[in-house]
Design a protein around this motif. Structure first.
Motif, PDB file in Angstrom:
ATOM      1  N   LYS A 234       2.342  -2.076  -6.416  1.00  0.00           N
ATOM      2  CA  LYS A 234       3.596  -2.014  -5.672  1.00  0.00           C
ATOM      3  C   LYS A 234       4.486  -0.908  -6.234  1.00  0.00           C
ATOM      4  O   LYS A 234       4.334  -0.486  -7.387  1.00  0.00           O
ATOM      5  CB  LYS A 234       4.309  -3.361  -5.742  1.00  0.00           C
ATOM      6  N   VAL A 235       5.429  -0.452  -5.429  1.00  0.00           N
ATOM      7  CA  VAL A 235       6.348   0.599  -5.878  1.00  0.00           C
ATOM      8  C   VAL A 235       7.145   0.112  -7.092  1.00  0.00           C
ATOM      9  O   VAL A 235       7.378   0.872  -8.036  1.00  0.00           O
ATOM     10  CB  VAL A 235       7.295   1.021  -4.744  1.00  0.00           C
ATOM     11  N   SER A 236       7.542  -1.151  -7.082  1.00  0.00           N
ATOM     12  CA  SER A 236       8.287  -1.698  -8.222  1.00  0.00           C
ATOM     13  C   SER A 236       7.458  -1.623  -9.500  1.00  0.00           C
ATOM     14  O   SER A 236       7.979  -1.337 -10.588  1.00  0.00           O
ATOM     15  CB  SER A 236       8.696  -3.143  -7.951  1.00  0.00           C
ATOM     16  N   GLU A 237       6.160  -1.877  -9.381  1.00  0.00           N
ATOM     17  CA  GLU A 237       5.279  -1.824 -10.546  1.00  0.00           C
ATOM     18  C   GLU A 237       5.082  -0.391 -11.029  1.00  0.00           C
ATOM     19  O   GLU A 237       4.979  -0.136 -12.234  1.00  0.00           O
ATOM     20  CB  GLU A 237       3.948  -2.491 -10.196  1.00  0.00           C
ATOM     21  N   TYR A 238       5.048   0.552 -10.082  1.00  0.00           N
ATOM     22  CA  TYR A 238       5.017   1.963 -10.472  1.00  0.00           C
ATOM     23  C   TYR A 238       6.294   2.343 -11.215  1.00  0.00           C
ATOM     24  O   TYR A 238       6.257   3.031 -12.235  1.00  0.00           O
ATOM     25  CB  TYR A 238       4.848   2.856  -9.247  1.00  0.00           C
ATOM     26  N   GLU A 239       7.434   1.894 -10.705  1.00  0.00           N
ATOM     27  CA  GLU A 239       8.709   2.232 -11.344  1.00  0.00           C
ATOM     28  C   GLU A 239       8.763   1.713 -12.782  1.00  0.00           C
ATOM     29  O   GLU A 239       9.316   2.367 -13.671  1.00  0.00           O
ATOM     30  CB  GLU A 239       9.876   1.670 -10.529  1.00  0.00           C
ATOM     31  N   LEU A 240       8.199   0.538 -13.020  1.00  0.00           N
ATOM     32  CA  LEU A 240       8.140   0.038 -14.393  1.00  0.00           C
ATOM     33  C   LEU A 240       7.171   0.876 -15.231  1.00  0.00           C
ATOM     34  O   LEU A 240       7.460   1.204 -16.390  1.00  0.00           O
ATOM     35  CB  LEU A 240       7.715  -1.431 -14.411  1.00  0.00           C
TER      36      LEU A 240
ATOM     37  N   GLY B 184       0.779  -1.232   0.000  1.00  0.00           N
ATOM     38  CA  GLY B 184       0.000   0.000   0.000  1.00  0.00           C
ATOM     39  C   GLY B 184       0.811   1.282   0.000  1.00  0.00           C
ATOM     40  O   GLY B 184       0.259   2.370   0.206  1.00  0.00           O
ATOM     41  N   PHE B 185       2.114   1.204  -0.249  1.00  0.00           N
ATOM     42  CA  PHE B 185       2.935   2.426  -0.259  1.00  0.00           C
ATOM     43  C   PHE B 185       2.444   3.437  -1.293  1.00  0.00           C
ATOM     44  O   PHE B 185       2.471   4.641  -1.048  1.00  0.00           O
ATOM     45  CB  PHE B 185       4.404   2.077  -0.538  1.00  0.00           C
ATOM     46  N   MET B 186       2.002   2.938  -2.451  1.00  0.00           N
ATOM     47  CA  MET B 186       1.577   3.859  -3.517  1.00  0.00           C
ATOM     48  C   MET B 186       0.228   4.500  -3.236  1.00  0.00           C
ATOM     49  O   MET B 186      -0.203   5.401  -3.953  1.00  0.00           O
ATOM     50  CB  MET B 186       1.538   3.123  -4.859  1.00  0.00           C
ATOM     51  N   ASN B 187      -0.453   4.078  -2.169  1.00  0.00           N
ATOM     52  CA  ASN B 187      -1.707   4.718  -1.771  1.00  0.00           C
ATOM     53  C   ASN B 187      -1.489   5.781  -0.694  1.00  0.00           C
ATOM     54  O   ASN B 187      -2.434   6.421  -0.251  1.00  0.00           O
ATOM     55  CB  ASN B 187      -2.691   3.666  -1.233  1.00  0.00           C
ATOM     56  N   ASN B 188      -0.231   5.936  -0.282  1.00  0.00           N
ATOM     57  CA  ASN B 188       0.116   6.889   0.777  1.00  0.00           C
ATOM     58  C   ASN B 188       0.678   8.162   0.142  1.00  0.00           C
ATOM     59  O   ASN B 188       1.737   8.142  -0.481  1.00  0.00           O
ATOM     60  CB  ASN B 188       1.147   6.240   1.711  1.00  0.00           C
ATOM     61  N   ASP B 189      -0.044   9.276   0.315  1.00  0.00           N
ATOM     62  CA  ASP B 189       0.350  10.525  -0.348  1.00  0.00           C
ATOM     63  C   ASP B 189       1.736  10.993   0.072  1.00  0.00           C
ATOM     64  O   ASP B 189       2.510  11.498  -0.744  1.00  0.00           O
ATOM     65  CB  ASP B 189      -0.676  11.626  -0.059  1.00  0.00           C
ATOM     66  N   LYS B 190       2.069  10.817   1.351  1.00  0.00           N
ATOM     67  CA  LYS B 190       3.395  11.253   1.811  1.00  0.00           C
ATOM     68  C   LYS B 190       4.486  10.405   1.166  1.00  0.00           C
ATOM     69  O   LYS B 190       5.533  10.916   0.772  1.00  0.00           O
ATOM     70  CB  LYS B 190       3.474  11.171   3.337  1.00  0.00           C
ATOM     71  N   TYR B 191       4.234   9.113   1.063  1.00  0.00           N
ATOM     72  CA  TYR B 191       5.234   8.249   0.438  1.00  0.00           C
ATOM     73  C   TYR B 191       5.374   8.586  -1.042  1.00  0.00           C
ATOM     74  O   TYR B 191       6.489   8.617  -1.579  1.00  0.00           O
ATOM     75  CB  TYR B 191       4.854   6.777   0.596  1.00  0.00           C
ATOM     76  N   ARG B 192       4.267   8.861  -1.708  1.00  0.00           N
ATOM     77  CA  ARG B 192       4.318   9.210  -3.135  1.00  0.00           C
ATOM     78  C   ARG B 192       5.181  10.452  -3.352  1.00  0.00           C
ATOM     79  O   ARG B 192       5.883  10.569  -4.352  1.00  0.00           O
ATOM     80  CB  ARG B 192       2.911   9.431  -3.675  1.00  0.00           C
TER      81      ARG B 192
ATOM     82  N   ASN C  37      10.465  -0.861  -3.556  1.00  0.00           N
ATOM     83  CA  ASN C  37      10.708  -0.750  -2.128  1.00  0.00           C
ATOM     84  C   ASN C  37      11.137  -2.113  -1.595  1.00  0.00           C
ATOM     85  O   ASN C  37      10.456  -3.114  -1.816  1.00  0.00           O
ATOM     86  CB  ASN C  37       9.420  -0.282  -1.437  1.00  0.00           C
ATOM     87  N   THR C  38      12.240  -2.164  -0.871  1.00  0.00           N
ATOM     88  CA  THR C  38      12.759  -3.448  -0.395  1.00  0.00           C
ATOM     89  C   THR C  38      11.790  -4.156   0.553  1.00  0.00           C
ATOM     90  O   THR C  38      11.795  -5.384   0.639  1.00  0.00           O
ATOM     91  CB  THR C  38      14.120  -3.257   0.316  1.00  0.00           C
ATOM     92  N   ASP C  39      10.944  -3.401   1.250  1.00  0.00           N
ATOM     93  CA  ASP C  39      10.024  -4.020   2.200  1.00  0.00           C
ATOM     94  C   ASP C  39       8.957  -4.865   1.508  1.00  0.00           C
ATOM     95  O   ASP C  39       8.481  -5.851   2.063  1.00  0.00           O
ATOM     96  CB  ASP C  39       9.341  -2.960   3.072  1.00  0.00           C
ATOM     97  N   GLU C  40       8.547  -4.474   0.299  1.00  0.00           N
ATOM     98  CA  GLU C  40       7.510  -5.242  -0.394  1.00  0.00           C
ATOM     99  C   GLU C  40       8.038  -5.975  -1.622  1.00  0.00           C
ATOM    100  O   GLU C  40       7.268  -6.541  -2.389  1.00  0.00           O
ATOM    101  CB  GLU C  40       6.332  -4.340  -0.788  1.00  0.00           C
ATOM    102  N   GLY C  41       9.362  -5.995  -1.776  1.00  0.00           N
ATOM    103  CA  GLY C  41       9.956  -6.763  -2.862  1.00  0.00           C
ATOM    104  C   GLY C  41      10.310  -5.907  -4.067  1.00  0.00           C
ATOM    105  O   GLY C  41       9.533  -5.051  -4.479  1.00  0.00           O
TER     106      GLY C  41
ATOM    107  N   LYS D  66       4.674  12.347 -10.041  1.00  0.00           N
ATOM    108  CA  LYS D  66       3.871  13.392 -10.685  1.00  0.00           C
ATOM    109  C   LYS D  66       2.809  12.805 -11.611  1.00  0.00           C
ATOM    110  O   LYS D  66       2.003  13.528 -12.176  1.00  0.00           O
ATOM    111  CB  LYS D  66       4.785  14.341 -11.469  1.00  0.00           C
ATOM    112  N   LEU D  67       2.846  11.495 -11.788  1.00  0.00           N
ATOM    113  CA  LEU D  67       1.873  10.845 -12.659  1.00  0.00           C
ATOM    114  C   LEU D  67       0.555  10.662 -11.913  1.00  0.00           C
ATOM    115  O   LEU D  67       0.533  10.326 -10.731  1.00  0.00           O
ATOM    116  CB  LEU D  67       2.391   9.484 -13.118  1.00  0.00           C
ATOM    117  N   LYS D  68      -0.548  10.873 -12.592  1.00  0.00           N
ATOM    118  CA  LYS D  68      -1.848  10.650 -11.983  1.00  0.00           C
ATOM    119  C   LYS D  68      -2.101   9.146 -11.886  1.00  0.00           C
ATOM    120  O   LYS D  68      -1.596   8.367 -12.683  1.00  0.00           O
ATOM    121  CB  LYS D  68      -2.937  11.325 -12.808  1.00  0.00           C
ATOM    122  N   GLY D  69      -2.904   8.754 -10.924  1.00  0.00           N
ATOM    123  CA  GLY D  69      -3.209   7.342 -10.780  1.00  0.00           C
ATOM    124  C   GLY D  69      -2.060   6.585 -10.142  1.00  0.00           C
ATOM    125  O   GLY D  69      -1.390   7.081  -9.243  1.00  0.00           O
ATOM    126  N   HIS D  70      -1.851   5.366 -10.624  1.00  0.00           N
ATOM    127  CA  HIS D  70      -0.801   4.472 -10.108  1.00  0.00           C
ATOM    128  C   HIS D  70      -1.018   4.144  -8.637  1.00  0.00           C
ATOM    129  O   HIS D  70      -0.070   4.036  -7.869  1.00  0.00           O
ATOM    130  CB  HIS D  70       0.591   5.072 -10.331  1.00  0.00           C
TER     131      HIS D  70
END
Length: 241
Positions: free
Chosen positions: A80-86, A58-66, A219-223, A72-76
């Motif tokens: 997982k953070v790795s999936e956002y990075e891709l 749920g890191f990508m659902n946390n505004d502070k973490y984002r 993120n290393t915590d979620e792989g 700057k991309l909408k959505g996402h």
């Protein structure tokens, strides 16, 4: 040394094994228990698995973490953070759910992957990530073959189930140093060819992890997902050193 790539499906695995000289030792379909029994009698350096290692935290659902990602991309959201990075690189993997209860229907292959990672840990293999990487490592990584092909080709390839997409993937593997890829795939149906190509590029990414030519994203915590560091031209230079 031996490097194994695993393309995960709901009921089976497509497994490729290569050595440090990029010889393809074998490539075949196995049930998960078949692979695990094989590994009990082998010392494999790195196992690269095309499946999520951990759930979405749920890191990508946390505004502070984002904000820490300068996202700057909408959505996402709900990935997982790795999936956002891709996604940020123009590559769009399947999103991993945040709960095992959400893994139903066609997503069943993810459950197969989670179970496989758990069994690998029971055998003594450990996750390799950016915090644990070293010159003398033995363990497993998460990969996304389409992303690996994209980095090495330096462009997004055509869909893998098209003639052009198959040719692009075969050509890049042979340019990297693999011999007889087309011969290995002869007699296979189109779907089986794509599975085997994904398994080979996964194994190759395991080899690149061993020699330190990879990038860990997420993120290393979620792989994290592991990618080749550079495209074909630079990879070729490094392999020749």
């Amino acid at each position: 040394m031996q490097f194994i790539g695993v393309d995960v499906h709901k009921e089976k695995l497509t497994v490729a094994s290569i050595d440090e000289k990029l010889n393809i030792e074998f490539i075949d379909n196995m049930v998960p228990d078949g692979l695990l029994n094989y590994l009990k009698n082998k010392e494999v350096s790195i196992i690269a698995v095309d499946a999520p290692y951990k759930l979405n935290y749920g890191f990508m659902n946390n505004d502070k973490y984002r904000m820490t990602l300068n996202c700057k991309l909408k959505g996402h959201y709900n990935k997982k953070v790795s999936e956002y990075e891709l996604s940020r690189r123009g590559i769009n993997p399947f999103s991993t759910p945040g709960s095992m209860d959400e893994i139903t229907g066609w997503k069943g292959w993810m459950k197969t992957g989670f179970n496989l990672f758990a069994k690998l840990e029971e055998l003594g293999y450990k996750e390799i990530n950016i915090r644990k990487s070293s010159d003398n490592i033995q363990g497993f990584i998460e990969v996304f073959p389409h992303a690996c092909f994209t980095v090495l080709l330096e462009y997004i390839p055509s869909p893998k189930d098209t003639d052009k997409g198959l040719k692009e993937r075969i050509d890049i593997l042979e340019k990297l140093g693999f011999k007889g890829v087309e011969k290995i795939l002869s007699g296979c149906g189109r779907h089986a060819k794509t599975d085997k190509l994904d398994a080979i590029i996964a194994a190759y990414t395991g080899y690149l992890t061993y020699i330190g030519n990879v990038t860990f994203v997420g993120n290393t915590d979620e792989g994290q997902i592991v990618l080749p560091t550079c495209g074909l031209k630079e990879s070729y230079k490094r392999l020749k050193k």
